[in-house]
Design an enzyme around this catalytic site. Structure first.
Site, mmCIF file in Angstrom:
data_model
loop_
_atom_site.group_PDB
_atom_site.id
_atom_site.type_symbol
_atom_site.label_atom_id
_atom_site.label_comp_id
_atom_site.label_asym_id
_atom_site.label_seq_id
_atom_site.Cartn_x
_atom_site.Cartn_y
_atom_site.Cartn_z
ATOM 1 N N CYS A 1 -0.504 4.084 2.102
ATOM 2 C CA CYS A 1 -0.277 3.914 3.535
ATOM 3 C C CYS A 1 1.171 4.226 3.924
ATOM 4 O O CYS A 1 1.425 4.848 4.956
ATOM 5 C CB CYS A 1 -0.593 2.480 3.955
ATOM 6 S SG CYS A 1 -2.134 1.798 3.334
ATOM 7 N N ASP A 2 2.120 3.765 3.108
ATOM 8 C CA ASP A 2 3.515 3.731 3.541
ATOM 9 C C ASP A 2 4.480 4.583 2.719
ATOM 10 O O ASP A 2 5.668 4.678 3.065
ATOM 11 C CB ASP A 2 4.017 2.276 3.527
ATOM 12 C CG ASP A 2 3.222 1.389 4.475
ATOM 13 O OD1 ASP A 2 2.779 1.899 5.517
ATOM 14 O OD2 ASP A 2 3.030 0.194 4.163
ATOM 15 N N CYS B 1 0.833 -1.208 0.000
ATOM 16 C CA CYS B 1 0.000 0.000 0.000
ATOM 17 C C CYS B 1 0.866 1.255 0.000
ATOM 18 O O CYS B 1 1.359 1.669 1.044
ATOM 19 C CB CYS B 1 -0.940 0.003 1.202
ATOM 20 S SG CYS B 1 -2.030 1.436 1.256
#
Length: 313
Positions: free
Chosen positions: A139-140, A136
């Site tokens: 997300c990261d 992701c």
């Protein structure tokens, strides 16, 4: 020992969508029962820092899910550690069989079983998950400011992840096993025009390279699909973008699905093709796949279940 339990609202799944549905259904005095499933807390329990949850500058994924579970319990959601193995949506009340031998019947059903990223299945990929290996970018990606990263895949997801990562990384290498991408042409055009992105064609990733103390990624070993020649691509992060698989096995033959198994819902709604059955979170969301959007859909599902039951009465 087998038993049967009835509830007005049965929630299957325990990620942000499931727990939020529990909070709202409890506040509506529906006394919901939530069955956690095989991975209580969902995908966030295998992430580390979460920096995009409103109200939390930074929180560990498992801690966030523990907080959500505690909130759902505090307002009255009954949470059961069990796994639903089959459901019958052909009649009401709906019937769900569990691995623990309990038969649950429900007047309304909220499905929040989520989805899981497809992985390559490499031992080193598993070893570095959360320590440089991710599925992701949204997300990261933030953690790779000023660093080099590798993305594997050839569809829309891979190209979108690669483009997103250029906001942070100094270089993004996209590895694809073929000599052309499957992504939409408009996305491909953006990719090829971006000076930060380099494409490595006709290669597969054989191994993730890294350090043990502390766990960190230093590169990936890629192999040419025709010649077999191996290449080491240095990187600080490796993003697997070969798609997601919605956990719709329970209902794939009973509800309308599309795009590889995602449950179809009515526009601006969580209502499925069966009245009284609602779907929320990554099970139905092939576009955003964020914890906060899943939570929003969990809220919607609970409110819609409340309206559905009120109309029945």
């Amino acid at each position: 020992m087998s038993s049967t339990r009835h509830t007005r609202v049965l929630i299957i799944g325990s990620g942000p969508a499931g727990y939020t549905a529990g909070v709202y259904a409890s506040r509506a005095m529906l006394e919901p029962l939530l069955v956690q499933g095989i991975q209580p807390g969902g995908q966030l329990t295998i992430t580390t820092e979460v920096e995009n949850w409103p109200g939390e500058t930074e929180i560990q994924g498992p801690d966030l899910m523990q907080n959500m579970e505690a909130h759902a319990r505090a307002v009255g959601t009954e949470i059961v550690s069990d796994i639903i193995t089959s459901v019958d949506l052909s009649k009401r009340p709906f019937v769900a069989q569990s691995d623990g031998g309990t038969t649950y019947t429900a007047d309304a059903l909220i499905l929040a079983t989520g989805a899981q990223a497809r992985w390559l299945g490499l031992p080193t990929e598993e070893k570095f998950k959360g320590f440089g290996v991710s599925a992701c970018a949204t997300c990261d990606g933030f953690f790779y400011r000023g660093k080099e990263v590798v993305v594997i895949g050839g569809g829309n997801t891979a190209v979108e992840e690669a483009l997103f990562l250029t906001k942070f990384a100094t270089k993004v290498t996209l590895i694809h096993r073929r000599d052309e991408l499957r992504a939409e042409k408009i996305l491909q055009n953006r990719l090829f025009k971006n000076p930060k992105i380099e494409v490595l064609w006709d290669h597969t990733v054989e191994e993730v390279l890294g350090n043990d103390a502390p766990l960190s990624v230093t590169g990936v070993k890629a192999k040419h699909v025709k010649s077999g020649e191996e290449t080491v691509v240095p990187c600080d992060g490796f993003f697997v973008a070969i798609g997601h698989a919605p956990a719709s096995e329970l209902v794939k033959d009973q509800l309308e699905t599309h795009m590889g198994g995602y449950v179809v819902t009515a526009p601006d709604s969580t209502a499925t093709s069966t009245p009284g059955v609602f779907a929320a979170g990554d099970l139905t969301d092939h576009k955003y796949r964020q914890a906060v959007t899943s939570a929003g859909m969990g809220c919607m599902a609970a409110l819609e279940a409340e309206h559905f039951l009120a109309e029945q009465e």
